[in-house]
Enzyme design. Structure first.
Site, mmCIF file in Angstrom:
data_model
loop_
_atom_site.group_PDB
_atom_site.id
_atom_site.type_symbol
_atom_site.label_atom_id
_atom_site.label_comp_id
_atom_site.label_asym_id
_atom_site.label_seq_id
_atom_site.Cartn_x
_atom_site.Cartn_y
_atom_site.Cartn_z
ATOM 1 C CD GLU A 198 22.684 1.394 38.983
ATOM 2 O OE1 GLU A 198 22.976 1.782 37.845
ATOM 3 O OE2 GLU A 198 22.791 0.210 39.339
ATOM 4 C CG HIS B 244 -7.477 -4.882 33.815
ATOM 5 N ND1 HIS B 244 -8.847 -4.832 33.935
ATOM 6 C CD2 HIS B 244 -7.167 -4.238 32.670
ATOM 7 C CE1 HIS B 244 -9.349 -4.204 32.873
ATOM 8 N NE2 HIS B 244 -8.359 -3.831 32.100
ATOM 9 C CE LYS C 136 28.229 -4.528 39.868
ATOM 10 N NZ LYS C 136 28.946 -3.664 38.926
#
Ligand code: F6P
Length: 560
Positions: free
Chosen positions: A364, A395, A519
């Site tokens: 960000e 894994h 937004k």
């Protein structure tokens, strides 16, 4: 006066030429050629040791990178940041998260005002609140002591406290009235619904954490929480709604007006300042959940550790400066070796959320393609950064690190000492053994990634699918121990690394306009979804998706 872009200046060009010479050199050769390599590339500060010897660079590379840092005026930028200049140019304000961890007897006068007294007033306010909880004196509207605190926030108002409360779980206070801390961030309400299903409303308080106090994710969760409390306490118990608001909500925000409008009692508001960025805010009121778990003494140790790193950042020579060196390793990989993926791999289960935290901090901040002066950059900036606990990632995605086609830089993070405090001798011995096993895996993985086949002591030829190319660069960061203080230093190290990289790339790490636009557009889409009007303004794909949602709503089933 417009400056020449950094990639057209002397140090960058010299580095590009140097990179062409060294980029084919394998880490095996670099290690074979210099028995002192580990010592030459390892530095220590504030309880941290950073080993950069597994980076694919030479003394020459580092000298040239330091020239680049000087040419980009990194030393001057550090002083501007710490001195409170308006380094966040697009929002015309300073970025003073470092002020939040200044000791009480310090002073930092910015534009005529000493910021330290205000910072410590907020810490004292926090302390009073925390003590009330721990004494069992923070009571809900029906008189029950609060036992559950749910943090409602997202991004920086969630990830910092979430990460640190987990990382410091060994420091949980035990001899106080117990308060359990929970986190709910997702706008779909899943995490909140889980809390509401389990918690007793009479003993639950919500912390509304939002710098802006306008974030829809947090405000939707807050409204649901308020209705839940009112239905249970006002409806069933007949409690005064004002009392519910006063006893069951705390607000943390840079906007006291909006907190007041929402109904947060003035005494239950923790204020912070516009000059603290959301993703840099865990050091003040946003850190309330941390202080509730570990207490204010430990919270202050976290601040002191970060401050020790700030001081190191401010005073250490560039060549010994941990944030600068970490930043330069990243720049070298991204801009000169074309390595544009970066994996964060902590070898300590308590650091479960560290990679998620850094994803926001780094991407960000530095996921930008326009300089602070508004010019398109002609070079790469922030790499794709992701991670997971190292032992579990072994894994999962280590296959790609070892044998895939992507070059990836890795940060291995581990504490040197652990489990000294476990009382039972046998359990302590077992857990210490597990810690050694974890360190062995951490060290083995970075070695194998660096050296490839050369790390394997196995005679004879191996088929292609059993071969390891190696030459994947990494940094190993060792904490003496994972304590509030070393954790504070580790977080501050990455914050400053991000700043140094931004300075060299010429970008502003303290705004996030890409997110802001998202937004706004989500707001427009929500209006269409709710009102069934304005669909024609959408593209064909979005129209079809909205229609599918409407159809599902109307039929109570999913349309295909
Ligand atoms: O989504 C971007 C962002 O602005 C982050 O930078 C911030 O941490 C998060 O939203 C939450 O913002 P606020 O604390 O204002 O609710």
């Amino acid at each position: 006066m417009p400056t020449t872009p950094i990639d057209q200046r002397g140090a960058w060009r010299a580095l590009a030429a140097h990179a062409r010479e060294i980029r084919e050199t394998h880490l095996c050769t670099l290690f074979a050629d210099d028995p002192e390599r580990h010592r030459a590339y390892t530095r220590q500060a504030a309880g941290l040791t950073v080993d950069l010897s597994k980076q694919r660079w030479s003394g020459d590379s580092l000298a040239r990178l330091l020239d680049l840092a000087r040419e980009a005026e990194v030393p001057e930028a550090i002083q501007r940041l710490l001195g409170g200049e308006r380094v966040n140019v697009s929002e015309n304000r300073p970025a003073l998260h470092t002020a939040l961890r200044l000791p009480q007897d310090a002073s930092l006068v910015v534009e005529g005002e000493d910021l330290v007294p205000g910072v410590h007033r907020t810490l004292e306010h926090m302390e009073t609140m925390v003590e009330r909880f721990h004494a069992g004196q923070w009571r809900g509207a029906t008189g029950k002591a609060i036992r559950h605190v749910v943090n409602l926030g997202v991004g920086g108002s969630d990830l910092g406290p979430l990460m640190v409360t987990h990382a410091l779980s060994d420091y949980r206070l035990r001899d106080v009235h117990s308060v359990e801390v929970h986190f709910a961030s997702t706008m779909d309400g899943s995490q909140l619904a889980d809390c509401l299903g389990r918690l007793d409303p009479e003993a639950t308080l919500f912390v509304l954490s939002s710098k802006s106090f306008t974030t829809i994710d947090t405000l939707s969760n807050a409204r649901t929480a308020r209705d839940w409390l009112m239905a249970r306490l006002e409806g069933e118990e007949g409690v005064d709604p004002e009392l519910v608001m006063r006893q069951h909500f705390i607000g943390v925000s840079a906007s006291p007006e909006k907190m007041a409008e929402w109904g947060i009692a003035p005494a239950h508001q923790l204020e912070f300042w516009e000059w603290v960025g959301g993703r840099y805010s865990l050091w003040g009121g946003i850190g309330l959940p941390i202080a509730l778990v570990v207490g204010m003494k430990r919270f202050r140790e976290l601040l002191a550790g970060a401050h020790a790193m700030d001081e190191h950042f401010r005073t250490a020579a560039l060549a010994d400066n941990l944030p600068v060196l970490l930043a330069l390793a990243g720049i070298w990989n991204v801009n000169f070796l074309d390595i544009r993926a970066h994996s964060i791999l902590p070898y300590d289960g308590r650091l479960e959320y560290f990679a998620a935290y850094l994803e926001q901090l780094e991407m960000e901040s530095n996921g930008k393609s326009v300089t602070a002066e508004g010019r398109e950059v002609g070079y790469s900036t922030c790499p794709v950064l992701w991670g997971q606990l190292g032992p579990n990632a072994q894994h999962a995605f280590y296959q790609l690190l070892h044998q895939g086609t992507q070059a990836v830089e890795c940060d291995f993070i581990a504490p040197l000492r652990r489990y000294d405090e476990v009382e039972n001798e046998a359990t302590r011995a077992h857990l210490k053994g597990q810690h050694r096993l974890t360190l062995a895996n951490c060290f083995a993985q970075s070695r194998l990634l660096a050296l490839g086949d050369d790390a394997i002591d196995e005679p004879g030829e191996r088929p292609g699918h059993k071969r390891y190319r190696g030459n994947q660069p990494s940094t190993t960061l060792l904490l003496d121990e994972l304590t509030p203080s070393t954790l504070g230093a580790l977080i501050a190290l990455y914050e400053h690394k991000v700043f140094v990289q931004a300075t060299i790339w010429g970008i502003n790490p303290f705004d996030q306009w890409g997110v802001e636009l998202g937004k706004q557009i989500a707001g427009e889409t929500q209006r269409i979804l709710e009102s069934h009007e304005g669909l024609e303004a959408m593209d064909a794909s979005t129209r079809a998706l909205i229609e599918a949602a409407w159809a599902a709503d109307a039929n109570g089933k999913v349309a295909t």
